[in-house]
Design a protein around this motif. Structure first.
Motif, PDB file in Angstrom:
ATOM      1  N   LYS A  58       1.047  -1.348   0.197  1.00 21.81           N
ATOM      2  CA  LYS A  58      -0.610  -0.021  -0.551  1.00 21.81           C
ATOM      3  C   LYS A  58       1.413   1.323  -0.230  1.00 21.81           C
ATOM      4  N   ALA A  61       2.396   2.093  -3.318  1.00 22.78           N
ATOM      5  CA  ALA A  61       0.913   2.481  -4.474  1.00 22.78           C
ATOM      6  C   ALA A  61       0.732   3.572  -4.418  1.00 22.78           C
ATOM      7  N   GLY A  62       1.188   3.801  -2.850  1.00 21.85           N
ATOM      8  CA  GLY A  62       0.948   5.657  -2.385  1.00 21.85           C
ATOM      9  C   GLY A  62      -0.204   5.964  -1.919  1.00 21.85           C
ATOM     10  N   PHE A  63      -0.465   4.429  -1.374  1.00 23.52           N
ATOM     11  CA  PHE A  63      -2.309   4.677  -1.103  1.00 23.52           C
ATOM     12  C   PHE A  63      -1.226   5.451   0.720  1.00 23.52           C
ATOM     13  N   LEU A  64      -0.771   4.489   1.159  1.00 24.45           N
ATOM     14  CA  LEU A  64      -0.365   4.884   3.070  1.00 24.45           C
ATOM     15  C   LEU A  64       0.573   5.622   2.993  1.00 24.45           C
ATOM     16  N   LYS A  86       2.662   6.932 -10.201  1.00 23.29           N
ATOM     17  CA  LYS A  86       1.392   5.969  -9.945  1.00 23.29           C
ATOM     18  C   LYS A  86       0.741   5.838 -11.579  1.00 23.29           C
ATOM     19  N   TYR A  91      -1.111  -1.274 -10.083  1.00 21.49           N
ATOM     20  CA  TYR A  91      -1.594  -1.792  -8.902  1.00 21.49           C
ATOM     21  C   TYR A  91      -3.250  -2.576  -8.423  1.00 21.49           C
ATOM     22  N   PRO A  93      -4.840  -4.395  -5.420  1.00 20.27           N
ATOM     23  CA  PRO A  93      -5.032  -4.049  -4.463  1.00 20.27           C
ATOM     24  C   PRO A  93      -5.224  -5.212  -3.477  1.00 20.27           C
ATOM     25  N   GLU A  94      -5.222  -5.310  -2.689  1.00 21.45           N
ATOM     26  CA  GLU A  94      -5.597  -6.661  -1.571  1.00 21.45           C
ATOM     27  C   GLU A  94      -6.916  -6.927  -1.935  1.00 21.45           C
ATOM     28  N   PRO A  97     -10.607  -4.550  -4.695  1.00 15.21           N
ATOM     29  CA  PRO A  97     -11.934  -4.062  -5.292  1.00 15.21           C
ATOM     30  C   PRO A  97     -11.718  -3.863  -6.524  1.00 15.21           C
ATOM     31  N   ALA A  98     -13.085  -3.321  -7.038  1.00 11.90           N
ATOM     32  CA  ALA A  98     -13.708  -2.605  -8.111  1.00 11.90           C
ATOM     33  C   ALA A  98     -14.935  -2.291  -8.008  1.00 11.90           C
ATOM     34  N   TYR A  99     -15.486  -1.687  -8.838  1.00 17.34           N
ATOM     35  CA  TYR A  99     -16.785  -1.042  -8.675  1.00 17.34           C
ATOM     36  C   TYR A  99     -18.476  -1.942  -9.218  1.00 17.34           C
TER      37      TYR A  99
END
Lengths: 341, 244
Positions: A58, A61-64, A86, A91, A93-94, A97-99
């Protein structure tokens, strides 16, 4: 591996993680993790649950935002130049996730537009990715209605849509059936030569199957960093000799006891007593095959099969991530191993 | 800017992908009707204007807008898609603005659907359509301010119900700060300047002017700066969550 070293000589690392630290209040989730990934490398990122794998990814990837340390993606610092970093990164993620309210098609088209691919490129990459990941059948289904395996693959498709030079995939094969796992591993292998890829997993066979290098972390620290073969060499079973005899020789242990380098002879789990044996070397990795073979020939024991064990990654994994002694002695060792150019 | 619009389009489509949009619009139209014709005595007043229609908007928005805003960030957090969104090569402000614009466009659609009200009053009499337009502009601006506050609160939690309740509370303070019960709590001990400041934060104060057809710069500036401030706070909240 030869290609990798060649690349590492001429090019800077594509993914560079330096002394990354993340604290959540008093809890230190990631405690000085560092490694570099070069073009052509597939790095398997291993560790028990809660070791800090996802937190590290995370941050990469620049999320945290890291508490300390830095990450560079394709030479761009993730904190100082987030957009450039980015753009160069795919990336997953764990949990992929997708819309959920979007269809596979509209989701991928959305990602193409947000990433500002031009129309022709977007079209071409869309077709390519859909074929490569076999999403043709679910293009017009809302993502919410897809099976776990398809959701994961849609997420993966989104991560590679813009054909990035760097990939960070958090458990890309979790929830896939064996055939799908095989497909995804093939895909990763196909992409490997032109990209720097980090794959987290807790399936160790996957590391042997696709990774050119493995980093094991435990409680937020790197405890091992090397090729899967290097790591397997730490296994007590590395270079052990597996024997099947034509005729039962119950006292084989005493006959091999004085062969140079042999530590122990025993009947492996599920083996036939007197006929199947596992001969362990005294020092991990010592070559005992020749001595054992010679002794058998000399004493006239007929051999059915005889193989050399390359070691088991899961033994190494367990040793490194469960014993405190291993953590104390290995971590500093690997500190020095990490500081490669 | 392009990515802002892409995100806004996706978000707006997201509203209509669930029954929420339709439920909201029906409830909104139904309630505006009740307030205008029954509570507001539209017919008995015998005047050709939409004052009874607009008067109740601040109170209607108090509960309806948080219902639109609550999902903006809380849902992304809950579904984990926030991780996807924030690792795309899009500046944070563009993502925040895109989502906000989608929600605002949605309220604009709801507002446009009240056109039968405007047609009715024109059919029955000869209203000052300039005043009505000012009312619509005021209502739209106020909805934007409510939404921006709701978006900011939504970024603090992954629970939409918490987001809804907190937003209603915050908006109630803003709306009611011009009401006597709030001002009385200050007027006893605070200097007049503070009481005036508190009153000046009220949505009601600024909205009332617009409804009566007086478009004043200070009212527009009030709503616009509130939107900007709330969205900036929204960005700070998201950044703080990243670092915590």
């Amino acid at each position: 591996m030869i290609e990798t070293t060649a690349a590492s000589m001429s090019e800077p690392p594509m993914i560079q993680i330096v002394d990354l630290v993340k604290r959540f209040g008093p809890f230190t989730a990631v405690d000085g993790v560092g490694f570099s990934v070069f073009r052509g490398e597939v790095l398997g990122f291993l560790g028990p649950n809660g070791a800090g794998k996802s937190t590290t990814m995370k941050m990469a990837a620049g999320f945290l935002t890291p508490t300390a340390g830095r990450v560079a993606i394709a030479g761009h610092d993730v904190e100082a130049a987030p957009l450039e970093a980015k753009r160069a990164l795919g990336y997953l993620p764990e949990g992929a996730p997708a819309y959920g309210d979007m269809t596979t098609r509209s989701f991928l088209e959305f990602l193409g537009r947000v990433r500002q691919l031009d129309k022709a490129t977007a079209r071409r990459r869309f077709d390519q990715v859909v074929t490569e990941i076999a999403l043709e059948g679910v293009l017009d289904q809302p993502i919410d209605t897809l099976s776990k395996g398809f959701k994961r693959r849609v997420g993966l498709a989104g991560a590679i849509l813009h054909d990035p030079p760097c990939l960070i995939l958090d458990e890309p094969t979790d929830g896939l059936d064996p055939n799908q796992k095989h497909e995804v591993r093939n895909l990763i292998r196909r992409m490997a030569p032109s990209k720097a890829i980090v794959v987290s997993t807790h399936i160790l066979e996957e590391v042997e199957a696709v990774c050119s290098r493995a980093v094991i972390i435990d409680r937020g620290r790197v405890v091992a960093d090397g090729t899967p073969q290097d790591l397997m060499a730490h296994s007590p079973f590395h270079n052990a000799v597996r024997l099947s005899l034509l005729n039962a020789v119950p006292d084989l242990a005493s006959r091999l006891a004085d062969v140079a380098g042999v530590a122990r002879v025993f009947v492996p789990e599920g083996g036939r007593p007197g006929r199947d044996f596992l001969v362990l070397p005294r020092h991990a990795g010592a070559t005992i095959l020749e001595g054992v073979a010679m002794r058998l020939r000399q004493t006239g024991i007929a051999i059915e099969t005889m193989t050399v064990d390359s070691g088991r990654l899961d033994d190494v994994f367990r040793n490194l991530t469960t014993s405190d002694a291993a953590r104390e002695t290995r971590a500093p060792q690997n500190r020095t191993a990490e500081t490669r150019p | 800017m392009k990515s802002t619009l892409t995100i806004a389009r996706r978000e707006l489509a997201g509203y209509f992908a669930t029954p929420l949009a339709y439920v909201f619009i029906i409830v909104y139209l139904f309630l505006t009707g009740i307030f205008t014709f029954y509570v507001g005595n539209f017919f008995a007043r015998g005047e050709a204007d939409l004052v009874p229609f607009f008067t109740f908007h601040p109170w209607l928005y108090l509960f309806l807008i948080p219902a639109i805003a609550m999902r903006l960030w809380a849902e992304e957090r809950k579904a984990g898609t926030i991780e996807l969104l924030l690792t795309l090569p899009v500046p944070l402000w563009a993502a925040i603005l895109g989502k906000f614009l989608a929600a605002w466009a949605f309220t604009a659609i709801a507002l446009v659907l009240t056109a039968p009200m405007w047609i009715t009053v024109n059919y029955l009499g000869a209203p000052d359509n300039g005043v009505i337009l000012a009312g619509y502009i005021g209502s739209f601006l106020m909805a934007g301010a409510y939404l921006a506050v709701g978006s900011c609160v939504s970024a603090m939690t992954r629970n939409q119900v918490v987001a809804f309740v907190l937003t209603v509370v915050v908006l109630f303070l803003f709306t009611a700060s011009g009401a006597p019960m709030v001002l009385d709590a200050f007027s006893g001990w605070a200097p007049q300047a503070i009481v005036d400041t508190v009153a000046s934060f009220s949505f009601l104060t600024h909205f009332d002017g617009l409804v009566t057809g007086v478009i004043e710069v200070k009212d527009i500036v009030f709503f616009a700066s509130l939107i900007v401030a709330a969205l900036a706070a929204n960005a700070i909240v998201i950044d703080m969550k990243k670092a915590s």
